[in-house]
Design an enzyme around this catalytic site. Structure first.
Site, PDB file in Angstrom:
ATOM      1  N   ASN A  36       0.812  -1.423  -0.042  1.00 19.14           N
ATOM      2  CA  ASN A  36       0.400  -0.150   0.210  1.00 19.14           C
ATOM      3  C   ASN A  36       0.386   1.665  -0.233  1.00 19.14           C
ATOM      4  OD1 ASN A  36      -1.972   1.155  -0.196  1.00 19.14           O
ATOM      5  ND2 ASN A  36      -2.166   1.843   2.115  1.00 19.14           N
ATOM      6  N   SER A 140      -5.632   1.747  17.587  1.00 11.49           N
ATOM      7  CA  SER A 140      -6.893   2.587  16.237  1.00 11.49           C
ATOM      8  C   SER A 140      -7.812   3.101  17.592  1.00 11.49           C
ATOM      9  CB  SER A 140      -7.426   2.024  15.516  1.00 11.49           C
ATOM     10  OG  SER A 140      -7.839   3.171  14.662  1.00 11.49           O
ATOM     11  N   THR A 142     -11.005   3.353  16.540  1.00  6.53           N
ATOM     12  CA  THR A 142     -11.897   2.096  16.615  1.00  6.53           C
ATOM     13  C   THR A 142     -11.843   0.726  17.191  1.00  6.53           C
ATOM     14  OG1 THR A 142     -12.024   1.110  14.304  1.00  6.53           O
ATOM     15  CG2 THR A 142     -10.303   0.303  15.081  1.00  6.53           C
ATOM     16  N   TYR A 164     -11.562  -5.160  11.568  1.00  7.28           N
ATOM     17  CA  TYR A 164     -10.825  -4.123  11.744  1.00  7.28           C
ATOM     18  C   TYR A 164     -10.591  -4.004  12.956  1.00  7.28           C
ATOM     19  CZ  TYR A 164      -7.760  -0.138  11.768  1.00  7.28           C
ATOM     20  OH  TYR A 164      -6.400   1.338  12.221  1.00  7.28           O
ATOM     21  N   LYS A 168      -7.252  -5.217  15.958  1.00  8.36           N
ATOM     22  CA  LYS A 168      -6.454  -4.170  16.240  1.00  8.36           C
ATOM     23  C   LYS A 168      -6.725  -4.381  18.188  1.00  8.36           C
ATOM     24  CE  LYS A 168      -4.146  -1.992  13.439  1.00  8.36           C
ATOM     25  NZ  LYS A 168      -3.371  -1.891  13.549  1.00  8.36           N
ATOM     26  N   TYR A 193      -4.894   5.944  17.828  1.00  8.11           N
ATOM     27  CA  TYR A 193      -4.851   7.135  16.680  1.00  8.11           C
ATOM     28  C   TYR A 193      -6.117   7.534  16.527  1.00  8.11           C
ATOM     29  CZ  TYR A 193       0.073   5.354  15.203  1.00  8.11           C
ATOM     30  OH  TYR A 193       0.574   3.964  15.082  1.00  8.11           O
TER      31      TYR A 193
HETATM   32  P1  NAD Z   1      -0.362   2.716   4.785  1.00  6.32           P
HETATM   33  O1  NAD Z   1      -1.321   1.851   5.029  1.00  6.32           O
HETATM   34  O2  NAD Z   1      -0.425   4.010   4.453  1.00  6.32           O
HETATM   35  O3  NAD Z   1       0.239   1.750   5.749  1.00  6.32           O
HETATM   36  C1  NAD Z   1       0.996   0.993   5.675  1.00  6.32           C
HETATM   37  C2  NAD Z   1       2.624  -0.088   5.642  1.00  6.32           C
HETATM   38  O4  NAD Z   1       2.265  -1.077   6.247  1.00  6.32           O
HETATM   39  C3  NAD Z   1       2.155   0.199   3.937  1.00  6.32           C
HETATM   40  O5  NAD Z   1       3.365   0.822   3.163  1.00  6.32           O
HETATM   41  C4  NAD Z   1       2.094  -0.828   3.221  1.00  6.32           C
HETATM   42  O6  NAD Z   1       2.343  -1.035   2.854  1.00  6.32           O
HETATM   43  C5  NAD Z   1       3.157  -1.962   4.505  1.00  6.32           C
HETATM   44  N1  NAD Z   1       2.272  -3.503   5.080  1.00  6.32           N
HETATM   45  C6  NAD Z   1       1.160  -3.401   5.324  1.00  6.32           C
HETATM   46  N2  NAD Z   1       0.623  -5.009   4.947  1.00  6.32           N
HETATM   47  C7  NAD Z   1       1.634  -5.301   5.624  1.00  6.32           C
HETATM   48  C8  NAD Z   1       2.249  -7.021   5.572  1.00  6.32           C
HETATM   49  N3  NAD Z   1       1.781  -7.939   5.739  1.00  6.32           N
HETATM   50  N4  NAD Z   1       3.984  -6.804   5.994  1.00  6.32           N
HETATM   51  C9  NAD Z   1       4.823  -6.099   5.468  1.00  6.32           C
HETATM   52  N5  NAD Z   1       4.047  -4.511   4.910  1.00  6.32           N
HETATM   53  C10 NAD Z   1       3.111  -4.558   4.845  1.00  6.32           C
HETATM   54  O7  NAD Z   1      -1.193   3.314   6.793  1.00  6.32           O
HETATM   55  P2  NAD Z   1      -0.751   3.851   7.405  1.00  6.32           P
HETATM   56  O8  NAD Z   1      -2.500   4.760   7.246  1.00  6.32           O
HETATM   57  O9  NAD Z   1       0.529   5.081   7.844  1.00  6.32           O
HETATM   58  O10 NAD Z   1      -1.495   2.893   9.125  1.00  6.32           O
HETATM   59  C11 NAD Z   1      -0.363   2.615   9.311  1.00  6.32           C
HETATM   60  C12 NAD Z   1      -0.822   1.410  10.834  1.00  6.32           C
HETATM   61  O11 NAD Z   1      -2.246   2.536  11.651  1.00  6.32           O
HETATM   62  C13 NAD Z   1      -1.587   1.604  10.395  1.00  6.32           C
HETATM   63  O12 NAD Z   1      -1.074  -0.715  11.465  1.00  6.32           O
HETATM   64  C14 NAD Z   1      -2.935   1.056  10.888  1.00  6.32           C
HETATM   65  O13 NAD Z   1      -3.884   0.651  11.193  1.00  6.32           O
HETATM   66  C15 NAD Z   1      -2.562   2.179  12.282  1.00  6.32           C
HETATM   67  N6  NAD Z   1      -3.912   3.213  11.966  1.00  6.32           N
HETATM   68  C16 NAD Z   1      -4.334   4.641  11.232  1.00  6.32           C
HETATM   69  C17 NAD Z   1      -5.019   4.796  10.699  1.00  6.32           C
HETATM   70  C18 NAD Z   1      -5.394   6.041   9.138  1.00  6.32           C
HETATM   71  O14 NAD Z   1      -6.328   6.600   9.649  1.00  6.32           O
HETATM   72  N7  NAD Z   1      -4.527   5.831   9.061  1.00  6.32           N
HETATM   73  C19 NAD Z   1      -6.040   4.888  12.075  1.00  6.32           C
HETATM   74  C20 NAD Z   1      -5.367   4.451  13.403  1.00  6.32           C
HETATM   75  C21 NAD Z   1      -4.198   3.577  13.082  1.00  6.32           C
HETATM   76  N1  UFG Z   2     -16.794  10.797   5.463  1.00  2.00           N
HETATM   77  C1  UFG Z   2     -18.050  11.507   4.615  1.00  2.00           C
HETATM   78  N2  UFG Z   2     -17.408  11.571   3.403  1.00  2.00           N
HETATM   79  C2  UFG Z   2     -16.478  10.919   2.924  1.00  2.00           C
HETATM   80  C3  UFG Z   2     -15.658   9.959   3.792  1.00  2.00           C
HETATM   81  C4  UFG Z   2     -15.655  10.100   4.657  1.00  2.00           C
HETATM   82  O1  UFG Z   2     -18.479  12.832   4.471  1.00  2.00           O
HETATM   83  O2  UFG Z   2     -16.180  10.689   1.621  1.00  2.00           O
HETATM   84  C5  UFG Z   2     -17.124  11.077   7.056  1.00  2.00           C
HETATM   85  C6  UFG Z   2     -17.996   9.910   7.419  1.00  2.00           C
HETATM   86  O3  UFG Z   2     -18.634   9.682   7.744  1.00  2.00           O
HETATM   87  C7  UFG Z   2     -17.235   9.893   8.932  1.00  2.00           C
HETATM   88  C8  UFG Z   2     -15.933  11.109   8.489  1.00  2.00           C
HETATM   89  O4  UFG Z   2     -16.478  11.786   7.909  1.00  2.00           O
HETATM   90  O5  UFG Z   2     -17.537  11.157   9.410  1.00  2.00           O
HETATM   91  C9  UFG Z   2     -14.580  11.201   9.516  1.00  2.00           C
HETATM   92  O6  UFG Z   2     -14.543   9.649   8.001  1.00  2.00           O
HETATM   93  P1  UFG Z   2     -13.805   9.193   8.319  1.00  2.00           P
HETATM   94  O7  UFG Z   2     -13.384   7.378   6.803  1.00  2.00           O
HETATM   95  O8  UFG Z   2     -11.692   9.846   7.672  1.00  2.00           O
HETATM   96  O9  UFG Z   2     -12.280   8.247   8.964  1.00  2.00           O
HETATM   97  P2  UFG Z   2     -13.218   7.594  10.594  1.00  2.00           P
HETATM   98  O10 UFG Z   2     -13.577   8.225  11.529  1.00  2.00           O
HETATM   99  O11 UFG Z   2     -14.927   6.714   9.862  1.00  2.00           O
HETATM  100  O12 UFG Z   2     -12.573   6.601  10.104  1.00  2.00           O
HETATM  101  C10 UFG Z   2     -10.696   6.332  10.646  1.00  2.00           C
HETATM  102  C11 UFG Z   2     -10.034   5.420   9.834  1.00  2.00           C
HETATM  103  C12 UFG Z   2     -10.043   4.340  10.973  1.00  2.00           C
HETATM  104  C13 UFG Z   2      -9.850   4.740  12.576  1.00  2.00           C
HETATM  105  C14 UFG Z   2     -10.584   5.354  13.006  1.00  2.00           C
HETATM  106  C15 UFG Z   2     -10.183   6.157  14.133  1.00  2.00           C
HETATM  107  O13 UFG Z   2     -10.227   5.156   8.666  1.00  2.00           O
HETATM  108  O14 UFG Z   2      -9.381   2.953  10.922  1.00  2.00           O
HETATM  109  O15 UFG Z   2     -10.269   6.403  11.945  1.00  2.00           O
HETATM  110  O16 UFG Z   2      -8.732   6.021  13.721  1.00  2.00           O
HETATM  111  F1  UFG Z   2     -10.307   3.347  13.309  1.00  2.00           F
END
Ligand code: NAD
Ligand code: UFG
Length: 357
Positions: A36, A140, A142, A164, A168, A193
């Site tokens: 990704n 997360s 979540t 998901y 976590k 986060y």
């Molecule tokens: P991202 O997808 O940009 O980064 C994840 C990275 O992990 C990518 O570079 C991907 O290539 C790599 N990866 C995935 N599966 C793998 C595997 N099996 N082996 C090796 N590498 C692998 O996502 P991000 O937003 O940077 O999120 C990082 C972490 O934070 C994740 O664990 C995600 O669940 C957690 N998180 C993200 C958010 C968010 O909203 N972005 C919120 C809460 C938690």
């Molecule tokens: N939203 C819209 N339109 C869109 C996308 C989102 O209205 O096209 C709204 C959603 O309904 C929500 C808000 O924008 O009310 C935020 O939505 P996101 O999808 O950006 O984020 P979430 O809060 O649903 O979830 C994110 C990550 C989860 C993580 C969570 C808490 O996607 O993985 O934050 O960290 F678990």
């Protein structure tokens, strides 16, 4: 200075955290399967940090890259062994690698449990084999599902509402069990986060989702840059002041600093397990995001209110007091900073990293 293995370091949060860790003087080995992400992110991190590009780095460079899979135990073993052979064993692991799309996790639970839980288990097993016991985990908000009240403290019920979230929660459970089994050894931080958004102020690195973004901020910025026509706002009848959902958006550079602070704390203090919210404590509605991004980009954000998205909660906002108390960390960036930096990234890279080799 520590030698740190960063899994998933080429991704959105990982790349920004790598930059902060390099600036703090640490030496990094990134393992990522690039499922990704692309190596372009790490090459740009290297350029911003003034170190050799990750794609060309040798064993003595401060940012090394291994294209590998966290479920591949021999691959992880080889990384630890090579570091030991160089006389610089891995001191700590920051574990970002994982899958994060809620909808996809409903459709593909086996893959999510395999990568997020089995992958974490495999990594911890190799760490234990090599006497490495310092671990920062990407958890997360979540976990909290539909929170009983906001702002949400870490003591709130863990009640995920999708696969998901369960992965976590399972990984956090595993880390708790591990810490209990050998309290004198493990130094663990579960960082929960809230909504990570924005980009490095240089506009050189940022969020680059594959395909149509699921999340609000990348969708809004792609509308602003002309890649998408119209944003769908999921629900205008929520019990909030303007009828749209409220979230706690956190600048990715604040989040990256939170990792540095957590790592410092783990390395300095006696072994412990920390579970901490990383959020701002500030709730922002979808309409407020649209307005702030329109101002930052000086472009209109066409949007239409449609029906609610299944699984959304009306309001999720962190109580970030514990992170301040334990780490001395709190967010520094405003919504305006988030939009300014997010726009700097999106406008300079309309197709993300796609143009890079
Ligand atoms: P991202 O997808 O940009 O980064 C994840 C990275 O992990 C990518 O570079 C991907 O290539 C790599 N990866 C995935 N599966 C793998 C595997 N099996 N082996 C090796 N590498 C692998 O996502 P991000 O937003 O940077 O999120 C990082 C972490 O934070 C994740 O664990 C995600 O669940 C957690 N998180 C993200 C958010 C968010 O909203 N972005 C919120 C809460 C938690
Ligand atoms: N939203 C819209 N339109 C869109 C996308 C989102 O209205 O096209 C709204 C959603 O309904 C929500 C808000 O924008 O009310 C935020 O939505 P996101 O999808 O950006 O984020 P979430 O809060 O649903 O979830 C994110 C990550 C989860 C993580 C969570 C808490 O996607 O993985 O934050 O960290 F678990």
């Amino acid at each position: 200075m520590a030698k740190i293995l960063v899994t998933g370091g080429a991704g959105f949060i990982g790349s920004h955290t790598c930059l902060v860790l390099l600036d703090a003087g640490h030496e990094l080995v990134v393992v990522d399967n690039l499922s990704n992400s692309s190596l372009a992110s790490l090459n740009r991190v290297a350029s911003l940090a003034g170190v050799a590009p990750a794609s060309k780095a040798g064993p003595t460079d401060r940012l090394q890259f291994v294209e590998g899979e966290i479920r591949d135990t021999p691959c992880l073993e080889a990384i630890f062994q090579q570091a030991e052979a160089q006389g610089q064993p891995i001191d700590a692991v920051i574990h970002f690698a994982g899958l994060k799309a809620v909808g996809e996790s409903v459709a593909e639970p086996l893959r999510y449990w395999d990568v997020n839980v089995h992958g974490t288990l495999s990594l911890l097993q190799v760490m234990a084999n090599h006497g490495c016991h310092t671990f920062v985990f990407s958890s997360s908000a979540t976990l909290y599902g539909y929170p009983d009240h906001v702002p949400i403290p870490e003591t709130a019920a863990i009640q995920p509402i999708n696969p998901y979230g369960y992965t976590k929660a399972a990984a956090e459970r595993l880390l708790n069990d591990l810490a209990t089994s050998a309290q004198e050894l493990w130094r663990i931080a579960c960082l929960r986060y809230f909504n990570p958004v924005g980009a490095h102020p240089s506009g050189q690195i940022g969020e680059d989702p594959l395909g149509i973004p699921n999340n609000l901020f990348p969708f809004v910025s792609q509308v602003a840059v002309g890649r998408r026509e119209c944003l769908q706002v999921f629900g205008g009848d929520w019990p909030t002041p303007d009828g749209t959902c409220i979230r706690d958006y956190i600048h990715v550079m604040d989040l990256a600093e939170g990792h540095r602070a957590a790592l410092d704390c783990l390395l300095e203090e006696p072994p412990q397990l920390l579970s901490l919210n990383l959020g701002s404590g500030r709730g922002i509605s979808v309409l407020e995001v649209i307005q702030a991004f329109a101002e930052a980009s000086e472009r209109p954000i066409p949007h239409a209110i449609v029906s609610r998205r299944p699984g959304d909660a009306a309001i999720t906002v962190a109580d970030p007091a514990e992170a301040l108390r334990r780490l001395g960390w709190q967010t520094q960036h405003s919504l305006q900073d988030i939009c300014r930096d997010g726009w700097a990234w999106q406008s300079a890279n309309p197709q993300g990293y796609a143009s890079e080799p």
